[in-house]
Design a protein around this motif. Sequence first.
Motif, PDB file in Angstrom:
ATOM      1  N   UNK A  23       0.819  -1.220   0.000  1.00  0.00           N
ATOM      2  CA  UNK A  23       0.000   0.000   0.000  1.00  0.00           C
ATOM      3  C   UNK A  23       0.848   1.263   0.000  1.00  0.00           C
ATOM      4  N   UNK A  24       1.954   1.229   0.741  1.00  0.00           N
ATOM      5  CA  UNK A  24       2.740   2.449   0.974  1.00  0.00           C
ATOM      6  C   UNK A  24       3.535   2.897  -0.245  1.00  0.00           C
ATOM      7  N   UNK A  25       3.708   2.018  -1.260  1.00  0.00           N
ATOM      8  CA  UNK A  25       4.483   2.440  -2.434  1.00  0.00           C
ATOM      9  C   UNK A  25       3.841   3.626  -3.143  1.00  0.00           C
ATOM     10  N   UNK A  26       2.527   3.835  -2.929  1.00  0.00           N
ATOM     11  CA  UNK A  26       1.843   5.005  -3.510  1.00  0.00           C
ATOM     12  C   UNK A  26       2.419   6.316  -2.978  1.00  0.00           C
ATOM     13  N   UNK A  27       2.995   6.273  -1.780  1.00  0.00           N
ATOM     14  CA  UNK A  27       3.622   7.479  -1.202  1.00  0.00           C
ATOM     15  C   UNK A  27       4.823   7.895  -2.051  1.00  0.00           C
ATOM     16  N   UNK A  28       5.608   6.899  -2.515  1.00  0.00           N
ATOM     17  CA  UNK A  28       6.748   7.197  -3.404  1.00  0.00           C
ATOM     18  C   UNK A  28       6.249   7.862  -4.685  1.00  0.00           C
ATOM     19  N   UNK A  29       5.159   7.314  -5.237  1.00  0.00           N
ATOM     20  CA  UNK A  29       4.584   7.881  -6.468  1.00  0.00           C
ATOM     21  C   UNK A  29       4.136   9.322  -6.245  1.00  0.00           C
ATOM     22  N   UNK A  30       3.503   9.584  -5.103  1.00  0.00           N
ATOM     23  CA  UNK A  30       3.019  10.939  -4.806  1.00  0.00           C
ATOM     24  C   UNK A  30       4.173  11.918  -4.612  1.00  0.00           C
ATOM     25  N   UNK A  31       5.249  11.452  -3.987  1.00  0.00           N
ATOM     26  CA  UNK A  31       6.436  12.315  -3.801  1.00  0.00           C
ATOM     27  C   UNK A  31       7.001  12.723  -5.160  1.00  0.00           C
ATOM     28  N   UNK A  32       7.113  11.755  -6.065  1.00  0.00           N
ATOM     29  CA  UNK A  32       7.636  12.046  -7.405  1.00  0.00           C
ATOM     30  C   UNK A  32       6.682  12.930  -8.201  1.00  0.00           C
ATOM     31  N   UNK A  33       5.395  12.892  -7.843  1.00  0.00           N
ATOM     32  CA  UNK A  33       4.386  13.690  -8.559  1.00  0.00           C
ATOM     33  C   UNK A  33       4.364  15.149  -8.144  1.00  0.00           C
ATOM     34  N   UNK A  34       4.514  15.430  -6.850  1.00  0.00           N
ATOM     35  CA  UNK A  34       4.168  16.771  -6.369  1.00  0.00           C
ATOM     36  C   UNK A  34       5.308  17.578  -5.748  1.00  0.00           C
ATOM     37  N   UNK A  35       6.403  16.941  -5.329  1.00  0.00           N
ATOM     38  CA  UNK A  35       7.484  17.687  -4.669  1.00  0.00           C
ATOM     39  C   UNK A  35       8.339  18.368  -5.737  1.00  0.00           C
ATOM     40  N   UNK A  36       8.480  19.681  -5.638  1.00  0.00           N
ATOM     41  CA  UNK A  36       9.235  20.452  -6.634  1.00  0.00           C
ATOM     42  C   UNK A  36      10.745  20.335  -6.462  1.00  0.00           C
ATOM     43  N   UNK A  37      11.204  20.152  -5.244  1.00  0.00           N
ATOM     44  CA  UNK A  37      12.634  20.112  -4.956  1.00  0.00           C
ATOM     45  C   UNK A  37      13.190  18.740  -5.348  1.00  0.00           C
TER      46      UNK A  37
END
Length: 660
Positions: free
Chosen positions: A439-453
């Motif tokens: 389930x938690x791998x979606x967090x990696x996807x979200x980080x790559x999607x929205x973090x600008x830095x």
Amino acid sequence: MTLKRSSTATMQESSIVKSNFKKTKLSDSAALGSNLTSKEYSKLKKAGKTGNVNLNRIKADNPIVKNNEKSARENDAHVETETSVKVFKKKVFDKLTKKQKKKLREKRRLYYDEAIDIKQTWELLRNEDDKKKKKELTESIWEKLSDKEKLLQLCYSHDTCRVICWAYRCSSEDRKAKTFDTLFTSFEKLATSRHAKHMALTMVRHGSKSQRIKLMESLTGKIRDLFLHCSANDVVEELYNCHANERQRAAMYHEIYSRYFVMKAQQEIQNADDKSGTQKQQIKSLQMLLDKSPHLRSPVLSTVKAFILKCVSTNSVRHSFAHKIILEYFNVLQNSSSSTNKSASSVENEKEKEGDERKNITEEGLFEDGEQPAKQVQDGKAVIGEIVPLCRDWLIQMAHTPNGAKIVVYALWYSDAKDRKAILKMFKEKIVEISQHESAYLIICAILDCVDDTKLINISVLQPLLKQFSQIITNTYGLRSVIYAICPRYSLLFNAEIREFLSLGDSNDNSRKPKEVRYKECAQVMQLTVQQYLCSKLEESSGALEDKTNYQLTSAFLSSDYVENSVKQPLLEKISSLCFETDEFLTSFLSYSVVKGILKDGHPNRDEFAQMMLPKVNEFEKDVLKGWSEQSRKLNVLRILAEKDEKFKRKLQTVIPDKL
């Protein structure tokens, strides 16, 4: 014969006495001396007529004062003896060892002897292997706990509670039923106790199906309060997560939404179903409740919000039941904001086209005023932004459930750059573990999607993945995390539901860098490691693509728009050479799928790969072409290449005219 005195006579006498008392002089009052009481003296003092009265003489001659002083002396003596006894006991207690002190404290407990007996029996039970002796020992424990009051009292102790739980597990069904009937009426009290909750959990886990149903029915109307309790929430979570069916779970949700509102909505649905003749529907989610009864939206959402705010302030937020409610609430607000966005934009378009018709829209009651849709969007986002900071301390514990992982994704979307940095630091040490969680791998996807830095992403996420690259890609979800870094939302690995959920974060207000730029920067960090790994695997064995992991990684790597063509070229050359070097390469399904996928319309490297293969195919003799035409997969490759080159097409028409 005695005559009764009249009330008027007595009143006249008392008034004469009072008047005479007021007229006394200083010398008279001093002369009274020994005859004054304390009350009379206080009255004289207020009147200013005490004169030179000797107080010591009054106290000495007054019996009331004497008695008070005597009782005070006795009380002081009693207090002194008590304090001296306490001091003595404390000195004796301080001289004792820790074990002696512990024994003294234990002896003060109720049913101390029974507790010692059952603990000794339990020690024998734990070390016994014979089933018959185990039954005898468990029965002896229950005989010592035959009294209901004694059983309940020992359930509340930290040590004896474990013994009773063990005995319950090892007992026969008849004994379990008897114990269940004894403790059933006190189940709620057991659940709310720090130690006795273990007995309540044992009753749930090791009871029969009918007993669990009975327990759930007994908690009807109390789920909300029990879940917010620091001890009872474990019992509610056990019932919800492990034993409740779909209908029972829906009933638990109803208590959070407010049973009154749910009953009201259910009546409306029932009336509509009676008219249409359809079957009765049960409300199973918050969105369904609001869709069926839109007029209940504001009271229901305010009730759910109040529950979430209480949850976040306690340890109840770590459970999956809370995650389900919070995620439903966030989804409702997110969907309402997106729908009102569309309605607002449509209203603005109508304004430009039709002009004055906007007044008619507001008069019909679609919106109270022209600015309401945008206001609703702002309110929905503001509410999520209000709850997200309160959940931040619990994000790591939330990540282990499917709904909790999505809440962490929402937290990333609705956090600013500073808060996102804090979240990434929080997850940095566990990023490898998170990347391999279902389930938690979606967090990696979200980080790559929205973090600008992207530098922060490189340090916190990508570098830990690269260090353990060969280990991570062997895991199904670790492979997804790696592939998302080089080819985001790859349709072969991420289904439509996941892609749709992740797309909700594309419109977040806190990400300012263009999405394509962010993806390209992340892919550039990963591309060389992936290319070297795949090339080495193909050099080791021509059948490397038959491995599902290698197949998925190769197809995602080559179909990515963010990986540079110069990095892809060595891998393309290796695959094109294998097509002609080994006969089995194109006959195997997965290797053929990779080649067919590259030659498919819309692939970024289709023309380049075809140009690599055509010179070698043009050198084929007629016998070789006929041999390829006899195998369906090789024939399909020849047909695709023929569409790219007219010269090769004419050659095929002369050799195999019937199969084109």
